[in-house]
Design an enzyme around this catalytic site. Structure first.
Site, PDB file in Angstrom:
ATOM      1  N   ARG A  22      26.726 -23.516  15.286  1.00  0.00           N
ATOM      2  CA  ARG A  22      26.710 -23.959  16.581  1.00  0.00           C
ATOM      3  C   ARG A  22      26.925 -23.282  17.608  1.00  0.00           C
ATOM      4  O   ARG A  22      27.567 -23.440  18.634  1.00  0.00           O
ATOM      5  CB  ARG A  22      27.974 -25.248  16.572  1.00  0.00           C
ATOM      6  N   ARG A  26      27.920 -26.510  23.675  1.00  0.00           N
ATOM      7  CA  ARG A  26      28.854 -26.667  24.799  1.00  0.00           C
ATOM      8  C   ARG A  26      29.593 -25.833  25.383  1.00  0.00           C
ATOM      9  O   ARG A  26      30.262 -25.935  26.596  1.00  0.00           O
ATOM     10  CB  ARG A  26      29.221 -28.120  24.951  1.00  0.00           C
ATOM     11  N   ARG A  35      21.047 -27.665  29.405  1.00  0.00           N
ATOM     12  CA  ARG A  35      21.091 -28.893  29.153  1.00  0.00           C
ATOM     13  C   ARG A  35      20.974 -29.965  30.167  1.00  0.00           C
ATOM     14  O   ARG A  35      20.207 -30.973  30.202  1.00  0.00           O
ATOM     15  CB  ARG A  35      22.578 -29.048  28.384  1.00  0.00           C
ATOM     16  N   ASP A  72      18.406 -30.104  15.728  1.00  0.00           N
ATOM     17  CA  ASP A  72      19.642 -31.073  15.244  1.00  0.00           C
ATOM     18  C   ASP A  72      19.169 -31.661  13.776  1.00  0.00           C
ATOM     19  O   ASP A  72      17.893 -31.793  13.389  1.00  0.00           O
ATOM     20  CB  ASP A  72      20.018 -32.182  16.007  1.00  0.00           C
ATOM     21  N   TYR A 149      23.919 -40.220   7.180  1.00  0.00           N
ATOM     22  CA  TYR A 149      23.559 -40.546   8.469  1.00  0.00           C
ATOM     23  C   TYR A 149      22.782 -41.754   8.358  1.00  0.00           C
ATOM     24  O   TYR A 149      23.015 -42.838   9.193  1.00  0.00           O
ATOM     25  CB  TYR A 149      22.852 -39.525   9.405  1.00  0.00           C
TER      26      TYR A 149
HETATM   27  O1  CP3 Z   1      23.652 -23.406  17.515  1.00  0.00           O
HETATM   28  C1  CP3 Z   1      23.331 -24.064  16.645  1.00  0.00           C
HETATM   29  O2  CP3 Z   1      24.074 -23.796  15.550  1.00  0.00           O
HETATM   30  C2  CP3 Z   1      22.039 -24.799  16.615  1.00  0.00           C
HETATM   31  C3  CP3 Z   1      22.197 -26.268  16.886  1.00  0.00           C
HETATM   32  C4  CP3 Z   1      22.698 -27.284  15.969  1.00  0.00           C
HETATM   33  C5  CP3 Z   1      22.933 -28.629  16.480  1.00  0.00           C
HETATM   34  N1  CP3 Z   1      23.075 -29.448  15.676  1.00  0.00           N
HETATM   35  C6  CP3 Z   1      22.946 -28.882  18.054  1.00  0.00           C
HETATM   36  C7  CP3 Z   1      23.747 -30.247  18.289  1.00  0.00           C
HETATM   37  C8  CP3 Z   1      22.784 -27.262  14.758  1.00  0.00           C
HETATM   38  C9  CP3 Z   1      22.722 -26.269  13.498  1.00  0.00           C
HETATM   39  C10 CP3 Z   1      23.114 -28.647  14.345  1.00  0.00           C
HETATM   40  C11 CP3 Z   1      23.496 -29.360  13.062  1.00  0.00           C
HETATM   41  C12 CP3 Z   1      24.102 -30.505  12.936  1.00  0.00           C
HETATM   42  N2  CP3 Z   1      23.962 -31.720  13.522  1.00  0.00           N
HETATM   43  C13 CP3 Z   1      24.846 -30.767  11.911  1.00  0.00           C
HETATM   44  C14 CP3 Z   1      25.261 -29.795  10.638  1.00  0.00           C
HETATM   45  C15 CP3 Z   1      26.220 -28.833  11.076  1.00  0.00           C
HETATM   46  C16 CP3 Z   1      27.619 -29.288  11.411  1.00  0.00           C
HETATM   47  O3  CP3 Z   1      28.246 -29.195  12.371  1.00  0.00           O
HETATM   48  O4  CP3 Z   1      28.124 -29.898  10.420  1.00  0.00           O
HETATM   49  C17 CP3 Z   1      25.241 -32.257  11.819  1.00  0.00           C
HETATM   50  C18 CP3 Z   1      26.370 -32.783  11.126  1.00  0.00           C
HETATM   51  C19 CP3 Z   1      24.568 -32.615  13.260  1.00  0.00           C
HETATM   52  C20 CP3 Z   1      24.824 -34.114  13.722  1.00  0.00           C
HETATM   53  C21 CP3 Z   1      25.377 -34.011  15.148  1.00  0.00           C
HETATM   54  N3  CP3 Z   1      24.612 -33.653  15.955  1.00  0.00           N
HETATM   55  C22 CP3 Z   1      26.812 -34.365  15.546  1.00  0.00           C
HETATM   56  C23 CP3 Z   1      27.585 -34.918  14.442  1.00  0.00           C
HETATM   57  C24 CP3 Z   1      26.653 -34.184  16.677  1.00  0.00           C
HETATM   58  C25 CP3 Z   1      27.522 -34.818  17.729  1.00  0.00           C
HETATM   59  C26 CP3 Z   1      28.659 -33.667  17.722  1.00  0.00           C
HETATM   60  C27 CP3 Z   1      28.655 -33.012  18.923  1.00  0.00           C
HETATM   61  O5  CP3 Z   1      28.725 -31.691  18.725  1.00  0.00           O
HETATM   62  O6  CP3 Z   1      28.412 -33.680  20.039  1.00  0.00           O
HETATM   63  C28 CP3 Z   1      25.400 -33.885  17.216  1.00  0.00           C
HETATM   64  C29 CP3 Z   1      24.882 -33.523  18.508  1.00  0.00           C
HETATM   65  C30 CP3 Z   1      24.367 -32.036  18.987  1.00  0.00           C
HETATM   66  N4  CP3 Z   1      23.689 -31.335  18.019  1.00  0.00           N
HETATM   67  C31 CP3 Z   1      24.920 -31.176  19.996  1.00  0.00           C
HETATM   68  C32 CP3 Z   1      24.277 -30.085  19.783  1.00  0.00           C
HETATM   69  C33 CP3 Z   1      24.548 -28.847  20.628  1.00  0.00           C
HETATM   70  C34 CP3 Z   1      25.867 -31.864  21.116  1.00  0.00           C
HETATM   71  C35 CP3 Z   1      24.713 -32.510  22.048  1.00  0.00           C
HETATM   72  C36 CP3 Z   1      25.082 -32.186  23.570  1.00  0.00           C
HETATM   73  O7  CP3 Z   1      24.800 -30.942  23.851  1.00  0.00           O
HETATM   74  O8  CP3 Z   1      25.464 -33.097  24.196  1.00  0.00           O
END
Ligand code: CP3
Length: 337
Positions: A22, A26, A35, A72, A149
């Site tokens: 990640r 943010r 964003r 994602d 999910y």
């Molecule tokens: O930089 C990176 O790693 C690439 C981006 C990436 C995102 N999601 C962007 C994202 C990756 C590799 C993921 C994978 C992902 N998504 C996973 C597996 C990795 C892990 O953390 O376990 C999972 C379980 C998800 C599902 C998911 N997507 C969740 C639980 C959330 C909300 C939590 C949060 O961080 O807000 C998201 C949203 C998400 N995916 C965001 C980002 C940057 C936040 C959205 C935003 O910018 O408002």
């Protein structure tokens, strides 16, 4: 070849390669700016120029050894017929959860990369801009985490609904995992064809299962997914939360196991012969002052194997992480020793 690829193959490297799960997110002000320009998280993911921009941001700022394509795990479910949303709070939401076998049976494996071409485009853009020694990682969710999910309808605390569904309808649940495995294999192949040189599969919610259940239900589906990548020759990293599962992972056809922060790196490496390990600093350690981050990172590095090691966190970086703490983690990994 990149330092990351060498380490995944357990070849000698001058220092461990390092990137952060990640890393585009943010905690970076430049991410928040892009964003805001995109308007929504989904628009950001689906606009290749913007997705490429945020993918490159952490590499530009920190000089990581790898970029991970910005997307994602839920996006490749859209062409399978699943509708979802990313509300500003509370994590992703599946619009109509697929609670039982009747709904699972309607999921289709998309043909010809239909519905995910924007990811391939973003990968090609990033690859064109990255220095050759920086690896580009493609990724997908693991069948179990995606099933969670789909059935829970969002991020779940106890995963009770998906665990109950698995035991109530074992045959249909295995078929669901297989369909997800086939769809994600095709999706990763599309990413590699576009320029990804490493792939990572995220089984973020593996920790919810017992080791016997994980071995019985999930390992066959993960194996099915990984086998479909055999001919590509790219390193395959599998992130699995839950150290109790490590012994079960020895049989997976992957090059690297990415460990969560609860797991001892040295003990895990000892039961994963022939595999590299990745991880696993507690993401919460990066909320501590830089001196504490340095101490925790040094303690982690004491536990790593001599070859076949990729430095990372034990899960995604937290949005509240100070830039200076991420920098402190990196500085210690790159210290001459
Ligand atoms: O930089 C990176 O790693 C690439 C981006 C990436 C995102 N999601 C962007 C994202 C990756 C590799 C993921 C994978 C992902 N998504 C996973 C597996 C990795 C892990 O953390 O376990 C999972 C379980 C998800 C599902 C998911 N997507 C969740 C639980 C959330 C909300 C939590 C949060 O961080 O807000 C998201 C949203 C998400 N995916 C965001 C980002 C940057 C936040 C959205 C935003 O910018 O408002």
């Amino acid at each position: 070849m990149s330092r990351l690829v060498w380490a995944c193959r357990r070849e000698a490297v001058d220092r461990p390669p390092v990137w952060i799960m990640r890393q585009a997110g943010r905690f970076l002000p430049e991410y928040r700016a892009t964003r805001a320009k995109a308007g929504s998280f989904l628009a950001l993911c689906r606009t290749p120029e913007l997705a490429a921009e945020v993918t490159l941001q952490p590499v530009t700022r920190f000089g990581f050894d790898a970029a991970i394509i910005f997307s994602d795990i839920l996006l490749p479910l859209a062409p399978m017929g699943v509708e979802f949303a990313f509300p500003d709070e509370g994590g992703p939401r599946i619009e109509s959860a697929l609670s039982g076998p009747g709904e699972w049976a309607r999921l289709e494996v998309p043909r010809d990369g239909r519905g995910t071409a924007f990811v391939a485009e973003a990968i090609a853009l990033v690859r064109g801009k990255l220095p050759a020694e920086v690896a580009l990682i493609g990724f997908c969710g693991a069948p179990w985490t995606l099933a969670s999910y789909l059935i829970e309808g969002g991020t779940s605390r106890d995963h009770a609904a998906v665990r109950a569904a698995m035991l109530s309808h074992p045959d249909e649940f295995r078929r669901l995992l297989d369909v997800l495995a086939d769809a994600m294999a095709a999706y990763l192949r599309q990413q590699v064809a576009a320029g990804a040189g490493v792939v990572q599969i995220f089984d973020s919610w593996a920790v919810a299962l017992s080791a016997p259940s994980y071995g019985d239900f999930v390992v066959p589906a993960l194996t099915r997914l990984l086998r479909q990548l055999d001919d590509l020759g790219v390193p395959r990293i599998v992130y699995v939360s839950g150290g109790h599962l490590v012994p079960v992972l020895a049989a997976l056809p992957c090059e690297v196991v990415s460990l969560d922060w609860r797991t001892d790196l040295a003990a895990a490496a000892a039961v994963l012969p022939g595999k590299a390990v990745q991880g696993n600093l507690d993401p919460a350690a990066l909320l501590a002052p830089p001196e504490a981050v340095r101490a925790a990172t040094r303690a982690m590095l004491e536990r790593v194997p001599a070859s076949g090691y990729v430095a990372n966190l034990g899960h995604g970086i937290l949005p509240a992480t100070p830039i200076a703490s991420a920098q402190a983690f990196l500085d210690v990994v790159r210290e001459p020793r």
